[in-house]
Every structure is written in structure tokens, then in C-alpha cells.
Design an enzyme around this catalytic site. Sequence first.
Site, PDB file in Angstrom:
ATOM      1  N   ASN A  29       0.867  -1.171   0.000  1.00  0.00           N
ATOM      2  CA  ASN A  29       0.000   0.000   0.000  1.00  0.00           C
ATOM      3  C   ASN A  29       0.907   1.225   0.000  1.00  0.00           C
ATOM      4  OD1 ASN A  29      -1.757   2.085   0.530  1.00  0.00           O
ATOM      5  ND2 ASN A  29      -2.308   1.402   2.592  1.00  0.00           N
ATOM      6  N   TRP A  30       0.952   1.894  -1.128  1.00  0.00           N
ATOM      7  CA  TRP A  30       1.887   3.025  -1.266  1.00  0.00           C
ATOM      8  C   TRP A  30       1.391   4.309  -0.607  1.00  0.00           C
ATOM      9  CZ3 TRP A  30       3.935   2.741  -7.042  1.00  0.00           C
ATOM     10  CH2 TRP A  30       4.827   1.651  -7.136  1.00  0.00           C
ATOM     11  N   LYS A  31       0.136   4.329  -0.196  1.00  0.00           N
ATOM     12  CA  LYS A  31      -0.425   5.539   0.428  1.00  0.00           C
ATOM     13  C   LYS A  31      -0.190   6.750  -0.501  1.00  0.00           C
ATOM     14  CE  LYS A  31       0.010   3.167   4.753  1.00  0.00           C
ATOM     15  NZ  LYS A  31       0.117   3.183   6.193  1.00  0.00           N
ATOM     16  N   HIS A 115      -9.252   1.364   5.142  1.00  0.00           N
ATOM     17  CA  HIS A 115      -7.941   1.503   5.792  1.00  0.00           C
ATOM     18  C   HIS A 115      -8.083   2.425   7.007  1.00  0.00           C
ATOM     19  CE1 HIS A 115      -3.783   2.573   6.579  1.00  0.00           C
ATOM     20  NE2 HIS A 115      -3.476   1.435   5.977  1.00  0.00           N
ATOM     21  N   GLU A 117      -6.365   4.773   8.076  1.00  0.00           N
ATOM     22  CA  GLU A 117      -6.131   6.204   7.818  1.00  0.00           C
ATOM     23  C   GLU A 117      -7.385   6.856   7.249  1.00  0.00           C
ATOM     24  OE1 GLU A 117      -2.530   5.538   5.649  1.00  0.00           O
ATOM     25  OE2 GLU A 117      -1.557   5.015   7.534  1.00  0.00           O
ATOM     26  N   GLU A 187      -4.934  -4.809  10.657  1.00  0.00           N
ATOM     27  CA  GLU A 187      -3.876  -3.810  10.838  1.00  0.00           C
ATOM     28  C   GLU A 187      -4.091  -3.092  12.170  1.00  0.00           C
ATOM     29  OE1 GLU A 187      -2.009  -2.632   6.790  1.00  0.00           O
ATOM     30  OE2 GLU A 187      -3.659  -1.265   7.220  1.00  0.00           O
ATOM     31  N   GLY A 193       3.238   2.286  10.639  1.00  0.00           N
ATOM     32  CA  GLY A 193       4.208   3.371  10.473  1.00  0.00           C
ATOM     33  C   GLY A 193       4.966   3.716  11.741  1.00  0.00           C
ATOM     34  N   SER A 233       3.989  -2.225  10.099  1.00  0.00           N
ATOM     35  CA  SER A 233       5.452  -2.325  10.223  1.00  0.00           C
ATOM     36  C   SER A 233       6.008  -3.685   9.801  1.00  0.00           C
ATOM     37  CB  SER A 233       5.902  -1.963  11.642  1.00  0.00           C
ATOM     38  OG  SER A 233       5.558  -0.613  11.924  1.00  0.00           O
ATOM     39  N   GLY A 254       3.120  -1.125   4.136  1.00  0.00           N
ATOM     40  CA  GLY A 254       3.154   0.302   3.802  1.00  0.00           C
ATOM     41  C   GLY A 254       4.556   0.723   3.420  1.00  0.00           C
ATOM     42  N   GLY A 255       5.252   1.370   4.349  1.00  0.00           N
ATOM     43  CA  GLY A 255       6.568   1.969   4.103  1.00  0.00           C
ATOM     44  C   GLY A 255       7.555   1.078   3.360  1.00  0.00           C
TER      45      GLY A 255
HETATM   46  P1  13P Z   1       3.498   0.368   7.501  1.00  0.00           P
HETATM   47  O1  13P Z   1       3.968  -0.938   6.886  1.00  0.00           O
HETATM   48  O2  13P Z   1       4.226   1.547   6.994  1.00  0.00           O
HETATM   49  O3  13P Z   1       3.457   0.264   8.998  1.00  0.00           O
HETATM   50  O4  13P Z   1       1.974   0.570   7.021  1.00  0.00           O
HETATM   51  C1  13P Z   1       1.073  -0.453   7.176  1.00  0.00           C
HETATM   52  C2  13P Z   1      -0.178  -0.097   6.445  1.00  0.00           C
HETATM   53  O5  13P Z   1      -0.909   0.774   6.844  1.00  0.00           O
HETATM   54  C3  13P Z   1      -0.479  -0.831   5.205  1.00  0.00           C
HETATM   55  O6  13P Z   1      -1.769  -0.585   4.779  1.00  0.00           O
END
Ligand code: 13P
Length: 269
Positions: A29-31, A115, A117, A187, A193, A233, A254-255
Site C-alpha cells: 500500500n503506497w499511500k 484503511h 487512515e 492492521e 508506520g 510495520s 506500507g513503508g
Molecule cells: P506500515 O507498513 O508503513 O506500517 O503501514 C502499514 C499499512 O498501513 C499498510 O496498509
Amino acid sequence: MYFRQAPGSHPAQYLGRLRMPRKKVIAGNWKMYKTPEQTVAFLHDFLPEVKGHTRDEIVIAPPYIDLYAAVQASEGSNVAIGAQDVCWREECALTGEISSGMLLSVGCTHVIIGHSERRQFFAETDDIVNLKLKAALEAGLVPIVCVGEVLEEREAGLTEDVLRRQCMRAFSTISAAKAAKMIVAYEPVWAIGTGKTATPQMASDAHVIVRAEAAKAFGQEFADNLRILYGGSVKPDNAKTLMAEQEIDGALVGGASLDPKSFAAIVKY
Ligand code: 13P
């Protein structure tokens, strides 16, 4: 190939019943990162790294504006492209929204829904998640529905209640036949993050709760086949341990999905 599940101690585990092994899904997930140009550059480096990898399904979810470029650049590869959100309505006058039909038109196959967020910063409710899930399933997209507790809820001992509520309301009034393609991602919000990862045991326990809710909504067979991903993470150095858990059917990253080498290392855990 069939295998018999090892008897477990958790009451929700189904002792001695036969089921198909679940193919894991590693999704990025590149956000709000990367332009179309950066997307093409990423795929240029990433695709050779995972060429011929069939053990797991690979999905990348870039921002909307990158979807077309991502689909073009990954054509004929083993990488599927997904969106990070979708509107529950079909084309109509809704400024700023994107419909399932639009996602399909650019070659998207997957979509992340609910998600944390979006729930936290864009006021997305369980009911909206349910509407989006229905719309995505109706259109034939593969939804990745996110659930997870915030830190205060975990500390107050409310994790199970939160997961049950989120699942129950997300799955409401959807038939097992309609939901067939659905994937769920657990999640924990405190692990996103932050560099704090849920322990494999914590993740497994949460997945058992989600699976039990899926069994209530859609039946045991459906639940046995449901892929539940862990997100929060996930990094190259912890992916293997997490993926070794029988309850964990993949990762939503994510990251660490933003760098081709690091995401490829996770895919190849
Ligand atoms: P991180 O891997 O950066 O913690 O993000 C997880 C995430 O929200 C994937 O959707």
C-alpha cells in the site's frame, strides 16, 4: 493438496477438519507516495526481482493517478494492481470520487477498503466500509477490507470487541457467494508506520477473531478459505516470522513496499 490442521489450543480453531491451504497475498500500500514516473521506475526494478515467483500473490496499490501507468508497466507480469479506496456509487455527480467501474477500466483488479487512515482522518464509518465493500464485490474487484484497533482500545482490553464490530458491520447483508473474492487485512493502528509490530501471537489471536466473525457471517467453509493479511510495520527482517504463522495469510505493507528491493525481500520472505 489437502492437509490436516494441527490441533491448536484456541477454542475457535477447528480441530481435525480438512481444508485447502490458503495461498498468501503480499500487498503493498503506497499511500500518498510516488508519481506515475516513479511508479514506472519502481516496476522496472521490482518486476525482475519477483519474476517467476508463484508461491504468493503479489499486489501493489499506488495512488489513483498512478494506476494506469502501473497497469501498463506490469502487464503480463505476476503483479496485480489495486486502488487504495473506491466510492460506493457508480458514476454520478460526486466531486473527487472514483467508482469501481473506473478502476476496472484502467485494469485494476484489487481495492483496499476501510484503511485505518481513511477511518481516522476521513471519517469513514463501518457503514461506509460496508457500502464500499458491496460496490467493489458487485463490480468484480477483489476487496482488501482493513480492520484493526487503536492503542487505547488495545490497552482497555477492547481489541476483540472492536474487531468483532468492524467485521460484523463490514460483512452485513452480503452473501457468502458475493463475498467469495474478499480478503481481510488485520492492521493494528498502533503498529502502522511506528516500527512497532504486533507479535506473531498477537496477530494470530486477532486473525482467529476475524475468522470467527467471517464464519458467523458467511459460514465455516468460507472462513476456512478466507485470506487474512497482517499489516503494521512489516519489514524484510520480520516478514518470515510473521508469515510462518498458520493464521497469517499474507501481509499488507506500507513503508517497506516503496523500495523495490525491500518489497521484493518481503515477497520472498
Ligand atoms: P506500515 O507498513 O508503513 O506500517 O503501514 C502499514 C499499512 O498501513 C499498510 O496498509
